[in-house]
Design an enzyme around this catalytic site. Structure first.
Site, PDB file in Angstrom:
ATOM      1  CG  ASN A 107      -8.682   6.120  -4.450  1.00  0.00           C
ATOM      2  OD1 ASN A 107      -9.493   5.217  -4.289  1.00  0.00           O
ATOM      3  ND2 ASN A 107      -8.767   7.253  -3.798  1.00  0.00           N
TER       4      ASN A 107
ATOM      5  CB  THR B 273      -9.366  -0.896  -7.450  1.00  0.00           C
ATOM      6  OG1 THR B 273      -9.385   0.271  -6.679  1.00  0.00           O
ATOM      7  CG2 THR B 273      -8.663  -2.011  -6.733  1.00  0.00           C
TER       8      THR B 273
ATOM      9  CB  SER C 181      -6.900  -0.449   1.402  1.00  0.00           C
ATOM     10  OG  SER C 181      -7.415  -1.079   0.255  1.00  0.00           O
TER      11      SER C 181
ATOM     12  N   GLY D 149     -13.685  -1.416  -6.607  1.00  0.00           N
ATOM     13  CA  GLY D 149     -14.941  -0.713  -6.335  1.00  0.00           C
ATOM     14  C   GLY D 149     -15.016  -0.087  -4.957  1.00  0.00           C
TER      15      GLY D 149
ATOM     16  CD  GLU E  93      -4.918   4.244  -3.295  1.00  0.00           C
ATOM     17  OE1 GLU E  93      -6.138   4.057  -3.230  1.00  0.00           O
ATOM     18  OE2 GLU E  93      -4.246   3.982  -4.298  1.00  0.00           O
TER      19      GLU E  93
ATOM     20  NE  ARG F  61      -4.112   1.781   0.980  1.00  0.00           N
ATOM     21  CZ  ARG F  61      -5.119   2.094   0.187  1.00  0.00           C
ATOM     22  NH1 ARG F  61      -5.115   1.770  -1.095  1.00  0.00           N
ATOM     23  NH2 ARG F  61      -6.177   2.732   0.680  1.00  0.00           N
TER      24      ARG F  61
HETATM   25  O1  DON Z   1      -8.064   1.000  -1.319  1.00  0.00           O
HETATM   26  C1  DON Z   1      -9.243   1.241  -1.453  1.00  0.00           C
HETATM   27  O2  DON Z   1     -10.105   0.781  -0.744  1.00  0.00           O
HETATM   28  C2  DON Z   1      -9.665   2.148  -2.591  1.00  0.00           C
HETATM   29  N1  DON Z   1      -8.602   3.039  -2.916  1.00  0.00           N
HETATM   30  C3  DON Z   1     -10.079   1.317  -3.760  1.00  0.00           C
HETATM   31  C4  DON Z   1     -10.566   2.153  -4.893  1.00  0.00           C
HETATM   32  C5  DON Z   1     -11.323   1.412  -5.884  1.00  0.00           C
HETATM   33  O3  DON Z   1     -11.557   0.240  -5.783  1.00  0.00           O
HETATM   34  C6  DON Z   1     -11.846   2.207  -7.007  1.00  0.00           C
HETATM   35  N2  DON Z   1     -12.268   1.345  -8.049  1.00  0.00           N
HETATM   36  N3  DON Z   1     -13.109   1.042  -8.648  1.00  0.00           N
END
Ligand code: DON
Length: 589
Positions: free
Chosen positions: A420, A400, A471, A493, A439, A130
């Site tokens: 992100n 993501t 996250s 997502g 992020e 991360r």
């Molecule tokens: O780490 C996380 O939870 C978010 N940054 C994930 C972002 C994400 O899945 C966007 N996508 N569709």
């Protein structure tokens, strides 16, 4: 707000005419599962007539090895690496680098991620790569003079955390891979230097996100003379090819100390961003102890903090197990149970979880069966509880991409990585050819104020220099009751990742769905605040929704709850299923 959609009549069909022909085609995989005593007999799913994905769809089948990712090109790269003698970790890393080239909206060098690994000999591992907050980051850096949260955590140079992807992918490959670093990066170098053929998905993605890219240096690469690349032409990325070659030759040091680090630091300084060479030199991927838990006799291996994914999925499943036998799929009672378990797990997620290097995370409590029993007892069978009445009971204290890989030995890898948002912060490191993440928005910019996913988080996830932002990414490996590999799953997502991942698992274990049905089935989402159930549009009949509302649930409809990628073991091999909500591919041999 109560949903006011027109209420269709209660009417179920097993898909459409097209689905009927697919059902015949699917007979092979169904019978394979049925013959394997370790895999419970699959039961054909029944979805409402209004649901857009037919039940009985067919997953890809491969006898030996498989990759399921959001990009056909990247899945092909991963499968090819395994044909050439690479194992699942080599293939995952090769897929990850290929995604950075062929799927730049989410595949990345400038983001971060998580990898859960289970080798066929039983070794398990969880890698946290991360992003971290730059050393110059401060707790209130996104709160303006007027006390309001600014948009700087989402777009532009201040939105980026220190990228972890290159360190993570290379560390996983170093520890578990069978090939050389150069072998697994070679396909990505080729894709970047020789280009890949542009398809309509790539064009749509760029067109839809021009507003984000156009203000930064990526504009000149992705919109030559102001236009998107033409479908059918080859799209090359020479700067990215050069960066990948350097990483292939010199390893992670190339990215974190060499000229790529210089390019990032210069870019940041020029535009007012915070990441420095010192930040990059200090970055480390961290091996964590995976969460090991069980659900109704099935084992699973999940990602611990700094992701909330594994903890929240585990807590939800434990609560559902304690709540009692599963009600039939799609009923109001089942939606109520899943939503109420999710609501409680998210209350804990949003208030208790953060980077374990900075805050005390009550992980053993949150993932314990006894805690889950307490939570399960608090769920009424007949009515919803407002989130405000659910205090955390723990005694202590948009882009993501997910990909799943299995090789011919049964080694399995679940990886989720992200910038992100689509194309991250929009900031593009022009000399090195990649986007930087946004992020920082996953931190609590201000307690009580929602982030871009509507998550209202607390102090445990406050910004601090060097800290990893919480996250929801949930790469997960599920074992059958005999301890053999069953399922590799995860999603993209935002917080809905947790819902999609846990519901695919529930569909397979509780509802005995094939992997194709488990992925196609309509999903729900409850993240505690906003205090409502989001239901996928057309996936639940009007009587179910009306009953949920009478129970006191607010319901909203939305188009999609995340997008997952899964591989499931069946007799004689594996079935891989990209989410029908997006355009990935499962490729095997
Ligand atoms: O780490 C996380 O939870 C978010 N940054 C994930 C972002 C994400 O899945 C966007 N996508 N569709």
């Amino acid at each position: 707000m109560i949903s006011v959609r027109p209420i269709p009549k209660r009417r179920y069909v097993i898909g459409s005419l097209i689905a009927a022909s697919l059902l015949t085609a699917a007979a092979g995989p169904y019978s394979r599962s049925a013959d394997d005593p370790a895999i419970p007999k699959r039961v054909r799913a029944v979805f409402p007539a209004t649901w857009r994905f037919p039940a009985g769809a067919r997953a890809a089948f491969a006898p030996h090895a498989m990759v399921a990712s959001d990009s056909r090109i990247a899945s092909e790269v991963g499968a090819q690496i395994m044909k050439e003698g690479g194992n699942a970790v080599d293939a995952a890393v090769a897929t990850g680098f290929a995604l950075a080239v062929a799927y730049p909206e989410a595949g990345n060098l400038g983001g971060g991620g998580y990898m859960v690994i289970r080798m066929a000999d039983g070794r398990v591992a969880a890698l946290d790569y991360r992003e971290t907050a730059p050393l110059a980051a401060t707790r209130d850096m996104y709160v303006g003079a007027d006390g309001k949260v600014t948009g700087e955590s989402v777009v532009g140079p201040k939105a980026s955390g220190v990228p972890g992807s290159v360190a993570g992918m290379l560390e996983a490959q170093r520890r578990f891979g069978a090939l050389t670093r150069a072998q697994v990066i070679a396909p990505a170098i080729r894709l970047a230097s020789e280009g890949f053929v542009v398809d309509s998905t790539f064009v749509r993605s760029l067109t839809g996100n021009k507003y984000r890219i156009a203000d930064f240096d990526g504009n000149a690469v992705f919109f030559v003379n102001g236009s998107v690349p033409t479908v059918g032409t080859r799209f090359t990325q020479p700067a990215l090819a050069r960066a990948l070659r350097f990483i292939s030759d010199s390893g992670a040091a190339a990215f974190y100390r060499g000229w790529i680090a210089d390019s990032i630091a210069v870019q940041m300084k020029r535009s007012g961003g915070l990441i420095t060479k010192e930040d990059l030199a200090r970055y480390r991927a961290i091996w964590r102890t995976p969460i090991r838990s069980s659900y109704r006799g099935y084992g699973f291996i999940a990602m611990p903090p700094s992701s909330s994914g594994g903890t929240t999925v585990t807590e939800m499943l434990n609560v559902l197990e304690a709540y009692g036998p599963p009600e039939p799929f799609g009923t109001a009672e089942r939606v109520h149970a899943v939503a109420s378990a999710s609501q409680r797990a998210f209350v804990d997620r949003n208030s208790k979880l953060g980077d374990p290097g900075f805050v005390n995370v009550p992980l053993s409590t949150l993932t314990s069966k006894s805690y889950a029993r307490t939570l399960a007892r608090s769920i009424s069978r007949t009515h919803a509880d407002p989130t405000t009445s659910i205090a955390s009971q723990a005694s202590e204290g948009s882009e993501t991409t997910h990909y799943s890989v299995v090789d011919r030995h049964g080694n399995a890898v679940a990886t989720t990585t992200t910038l992100n948002d689509l194309y991250g912060s929009g900031v593009y490191v022009s000399g090195a050819g990649f986007f930087l993440n946004d992020e920082m928005d996953d931190f609590t910019s201000k307690p009580g104020v929602p982030n871009m996913f509507g998550l209202i988080q607390g102090e445990a996830n406050a910004i601090a220099p060097g800290k990893r932002m919480l996250s929801a990414m949930s790469p997960t490996i599920v074992l059958d009751p005999k301890g053999s590999l069953l399922l590799i799953v995860g999603a993209r997502g935002g917080p809905r990742i947790i819902s999609a991942t846990s519901q695919v698992i529930l569909n397979v274990i509780d509802h005995r769905m094939s992997i194709a049905d488990a992925m196609s089935a309509p999903r729900i989402h409850h993240q505690s605040l906003p205090d409502s159930i989001r239901l996928e549009n057309g996936g639940f009949d009007s009587a179910t929704i009306a009953r949920l509302q009478r129970m006191g649930h607010m319901t909203y409809e939305l188009f999609g709850v995340a997008s997952a990628e899964a591989i499931m073991r069946v007799k004689g091999g594996y079935e891989g299923m990209p989410d029908p909500r997006s355009r990935g591919a499962a490729i095997g041999f």
